[in-house]
Design an enzyme around this catalytic site. Sequence first.
Site, mmCIF file in Angstrom:
data_model
loop_
_atom_site.group_PDB
_atom_site.id
_atom_site.type_symbol
_atom_site.label_atom_id
_atom_site.label_comp_id
_atom_site.label_asym_id
_atom_site.label_seq_id
_atom_site.Cartn_x
_atom_site.Cartn_y
_atom_site.Cartn_z
ATOM 1 N N CYS A 2 -7.317 -7.789 -8.507
ATOM 2 C CA CYS A 2 -6.713 -7.852 -9.841
ATOM 3 C C CYS A 2 -7.564 -7.086 -10.829
ATOM 4 O O CYS A 2 -8.679 -6.691 -10.539
ATOM 5 C CB CYS A 2 -6.619 -9.305 -10.286
ATOM 6 S SG CYS A 2 -5.902 -10.345 -9.026
ATOM 7 N N ARG A 27 -5.580 -0.343 -8.767
ATOM 8 C CA ARG A 27 -6.052 -1.448 -7.927
ATOM 9 C C ARG A 27 -4.895 -2.099 -7.167
ATOM 10 O O ARG A 27 -5.106 -2.922 -6.293
ATOM 11 C CB ARG A 27 -6.730 -2.512 -8.798
ATOM 12 C CG ARG A 27 -8.062 -2.052 -9.377
ATOM 13 C CD ARG A 27 -8.506 -2.918 -10.540
ATOM 14 N NE ARG A 27 -9.925 -2.687 -10.773
ATOM 15 C CZ ARG A 27 -10.878 -3.556 -10.436
ATOM 16 N NH1 ARG A 27 -10.545 -4.697 -9.906
ATOM 17 N NH2 ARG A 27 -12.140 -3.284 -10.622
ATOM 18 N N TRP A 74 -2.752 -9.185 -8.354
ATOM 19 C CA TRP A 74 -2.367 -8.870 -6.966
ATOM 20 C C TRP A 74 -2.324 -10.223 -6.280
ATOM 21 O O TRP A 74 -3.353 -10.852 -6.058
ATOM 22 C CB TRP A 74 -3.411 -7.952 -6.336
ATOM 23 C CG TRP A 74 -3.113 -7.537 -4.943
ATOM 24 C CD1 TRP A 74 -1.995 -6.911 -4.472
ATOM 25 C CD2 TRP A 74 -3.943 -7.751 -3.797
ATOM 26 N NE1 TRP A 74 -2.093 -6.713 -3.118
ATOM 27 C CE2 TRP A 74 -3.273 -7.208 -2.677
ATOM 28 C CE3 TRP A 74 -5.182 -8.324 -3.592
ATOM 29 C CZ2 TRP A 74 -3.805 -7.244 -1.391
ATOM 30 C CZ3 TRP A 74 -5.725 -8.363 -2.314
ATOM 31 C CH2 TRP A 74 -5.028 -7.822 -1.230
ATOM 32 N N ASN A 98 -9.996 -12.695 -11.392
ATOM 33 C CA ASN A 98 -9.894 -11.785 -10.252
ATOM 34 C C ASN A 98 -10.667 -12.426 -9.117
ATOM 35 O O ASN A 98 -11.804 -12.840 -9.293
ATOM 36 C CB ASN A 98 -10.500 -10.421 -10.605
ATOM 37 C CG ASN A 98 -10.473 -9.480 -9.396
ATOM 38 O OD1 ASN A 98 -9.684 -9.684 -8.468
ATOM 39 N ND2 ASN A 98 -11.332 -8.487 -9.403
ATOM 40 N N GLY A 99 -10.055 -12.554 -7.939
ATOM 41 C CA GLY A 99 -10.756 -13.136 -6.805
ATOM 42 C C GLY A 99 -10.022 -14.365 -6.287
ATOM 43 O O GLY A 99 -8.821 -14.533 -6.528
ATOM 44 N N GLU A 480 -7.971 7.457 11.940
ATOM 45 C CA GLU A 480 -7.775 7.600 10.487
ATOM 46 C C GLU A 480 -6.377 8.131 10.184
ATOM 47 O O GLU A 480 -5.713 7.679 9.259
ATOM 48 C CB GLU A 480 -8.853 8.519 9.910
ATOM 49 C CG GLU A 480 -8.626 9.022 8.499
ATOM 50 C CD GLU A 480 -8.552 7.932 7.431
ATOM 51 O OE1 GLU A 480 -8.807 6.759 7.742
ATOM 52 O OE2 GLU A 480 -8.215 8.271 6.281
ATOM 53 N N LYS A 484 -3.718 6.213 7.834
ATOM 54 C CA LYS A 484 -3.095 6.871 6.676
ATOM 55 C C LYS A 484 -1.575 6.767 6.749
ATOM 56 O O LYS A 484 -0.904 6.418 5.783
ATOM 57 C CB LYS A 484 -3.502 8.356 6.636
ATOM 58 C CG LYS A 484 -4.896 8.591 6.111
ATOM 59 C CD LYS A 484 -4.911 8.601 4.615
ATOM 60 C CE LYS A 484 -6.007 7.910 3.900
ATOM 61 N NZ LYS A 484 -6.724 6.833 4.460
ATOM 62 N N GLU A 487 -0.374 3.092 6.271
ATOM 63 C CA GLU A 487 -0.596 2.428 4.975
ATOM 64 C C GLU A 487 0.234 3.028 3.853
ATOM 65 O O GLU A 487 0.453 2.352 2.851
ATOM 66 C CB GLU A 487 -2.078 2.415 4.600
ATOM 67 C CG GLU A 487 -2.688 3.754 4.281
ATOM 68 C CD GLU A 487 -4.138 3.617 3.811
ATOM 69 O OE1 GLU A 487 -4.461 2.635 3.124
ATOM 70 O OE2 GLU A 487 -4.932 4.492 4.133
ATOM 71 N N HIS A 503 -4.388 5.516 31.127
ATOM 72 C CA HIS A 503 -4.695 4.100 31.441
ATOM 73 C C HIS A 503 -3.716 3.163 30.752
ATOM 74 O O HIS A 503 -4.056 2.046 30.405
ATOM 75 C CB HIS A 503 -6.138 3.781 31.025
ATOM 76 C CG HIS A 503 -7.144 4.626 31.739
ATOM 77 N ND1 HIS A 503 -7.464 4.453 33.064
ATOM 78 C CD2 HIS A 503 -7.841 5.700 31.316
ATOM 79 C CE1 HIS A 503 -8.353 5.363 33.421
ATOM 80 N NE2 HIS A 503 -8.605 6.139 32.388
ATOM 81 N N LYS A 603 -6.821 -1.240 -3.863
ATOM 82 C CA LYS A 603 -7.799 -0.163 -3.699
ATOM 83 C C LYS A 603 -9.123 -0.697 -3.177
ATOM 84 O O LYS A 603 -9.794 -0.046 -2.407
ATOM 85 C CB LYS A 603 -8.030 0.552 -5.035
ATOM 86 C CG LYS A 603 -8.995 1.735 -4.942
ATOM 87 C CD LYS A 603 -8.511 2.787 -3.969
ATOM 88 C CE LYS A 603 -9.504 3.914 -3.783
ATOM 89 N NZ LYS A 603 -9.144 4.790 -2.644
HETATM 90 C C1 AGP Z 1 -8.154 3.447 3.184
HETATM 91 O O1 AGP Z 1 -7.134 4.415 2.960
HETATM 92 C C2 AGP Z 1 -7.798 2.078 2.680
HETATM 93 N N1 AGP Z 1 -7.437 2.100 1.325
HETATM 94 C C3 AGP Z 1 -8.826 1.022 3.053
HETATM 95 O O2 AGP Z 1 -8.875 0.996 4.454
HETATM 96 C C4 AGP Z 1 -10.257 1.234 2.523
HETATM 97 O O3 AGP Z 1 -10.844 2.346 3.153
HETATM 98 C C5 AGP Z 1 -11.075 -0.018 2.867
HETATM 99 O O4 AGP Z 1 -10.491 -1.112 2.215
HETATM 100 C C6 AGP Z 1 -12.562 0.106 2.467
HETATM 101 O O5 AGP Z 1 -12.667 0.239 1.080
HETATM 102 P P1 AGP Z 1 -14.112 0.659 0.472
HETATM 103 O O6 AGP Z 1 -14.427 2.033 0.994
HETATM 104 O O7 AGP Z 1 -13.932 0.628 -1.013
HETATM 105 O O8 AGP Z 1 -15.118 -0.346 0.958
#
Ligand code: AGP
Length: 608
Positions: A2, A27, A74, A98-99, A480, A484, A487, A503, A603
């Site tokens: 948040c 965020r 969030w 937040n949290g 990766e 990508k 997500e 395998h 984020k």
């Molecule tokens: C990556 O595209 C994602 N948004 C997510 O996996 C991110 O890399 C992960 O949450 C780690 O975040 P950070 O690098 O801020 O620790």
Amino acid sequence: MCGIVGILGREKAAPLVVEALKRLEYRGYDSAGVATLEDGHITRLRAEGKLRNLANKLDTHPLKGTIAIGHTRWATHGKPTANNAHPHATDKLAVVHNGIIENFRELRKMMEGEGIVFKTETDTEVVAQLVTRELATTNDPRTAVARALPQLRGAFALAFIFEGEPDLMIGARQGAPLAVGHGDGEMYLGSDALALAPFTDTITYLDDGDWVVLTRTDHDFRDAKNNKVARKTQKTSAGAFLVDKGNHRHFMAKEIHEQPEVVGRTLAHYLDMAKAEVALPFTLPFDWKDLTRLTISACGTAYLAGYIAKYWFERYARLPVEIDVASEFRYREAPLPEKGLALFISQSGETADTLAALRYAKENGQKILSVVNVTTSTIARESDIIAPILSGPEIGVASTKAFTCQLAVLACLAISAGVARGTLGRDEAARLVNELILTPGRISEALHREPAIRDIAQRLTKATDVLYLGRGTAYPLALEGALKLKEISYIHAEAYAAGELKHGPIALIDEKMPVIVIAPHDPLYEKTISNMQEVAARGGNIILIAEDEAAEQSGLAGIAHVAMPAMATDFAAIPYAVPVQLLAYWTAFLLGKDVDQPRNLAKSVTVE
Ligand code: AGP
């Protein structure tokens, strides 16, 4: 995660708070709200969905109070509805959070047993009721907060305003970041410096356990034991980075296209380009020679950067690497070497799992080196040494430029380790450095392939499952690529070491499922191409990311091909990140997805 903004100002505060919350949109959120004092009385406006819904409400219900707190939510506890949106309030106060309050159920049960009636299903309302409960016996907001905070367990940042107190705001921090902004006869609170950039560049971060009492002209920082403490005030550069999309549709597109520039700037910070040597801009508080093993831990894309770096540390520095995702590492009780080194990678520097993993390593006698983007973050502050990636604020939830800047820094560290450990001679080290120096140019060339990538992405939009294949550092890069795509386009994707195909996963191959093969011309290239032939022999739907003539050489006429520039391949993972990023971006865009703020994602994940 948040967003919090508070203003103790001299003009109407609510519109300014809503404007500042826009700088926290990155965020990820699903509702928003603002509270102020109208003639001393708590007044709130809250709205589901995007901030424009809250701004529209404010247009029809203008608020004139000069003190306000605002929040982008969030949802963690309770659906993303207006009723569950912050600020939460009683007749005595309003609070934004937040949290996560981990013990909210027992606190709620205790208070319901005293006849207190709750109006929402959130953990935050428990905080509002708890402080109100303390106010009933002390009638002083400072004391009430001081008594309530120790009863809360979990990771949280809080901001309070109080009925009848137009010159008082209280903030508290336990896990999730919170900063005080210093103005001219005004004071601010925010989740990070970016949120406060429109008001001030003078910031004081609260430390874990701190709380702070603010008036327009004073601040009183207290630690967890309520002792008066002084915290460092600093100038922040958050405002210096133009946080806008430029001429791109999305922050993610802008950040993908910024990579030649930012990776170049990062490399310039770590290399003596004239001498073709690594020149770390800091002194390491350990000697690479003394290490028997390097431990790496991170989450998501940052973890995959570390996974790629594992190959580099082991190949160039002959340094064994143990790597694990932080959410596993923090609970595994892994035995760690005496006086070892643990390396953490985090763009935000606030990822809860990574921070917990760092604290485990620290408790177990490791030196802590962190590769971070936000150098004022909690992970940065708890490390023995930080290696900044200098990518500038990364706004798109899907990490792109931070990933390639992390790789650039990790490559420099691996070379530095090799030289220090005597496993890299001067000439070989110089060759590697020169390869790095060419990397921004190769990223640029890879970006020129965007039109072809966009056409290929059209094919991916029809897929329900996608398989990525790679060997060597192209394997974590395949992971990766799958992350990508998942997500931001929400298409299921997974990655496999190409050698593992036989395998099991080869049973998946059919003419429908796209198989994306990442094949830089490295020593494993031939083997990857033969894996690709196995896929072709079963009618597989291949997309090849490789150098120009690879497709012809493979004898597979007509396969979809992203032609990459010829390059030495020690650090090919950095430029090869561009096509996997662009494939995901264009697939998501063509599917009409919210590219910068994908559903369910944030984020920085500052909760477990
Ligand atoms: C990556 O595209 C994602 N948004 C997510 O996996 C991110 O890399 C992960 O949450 C780690 O975040 P950070 O690098 O801020 O620790």
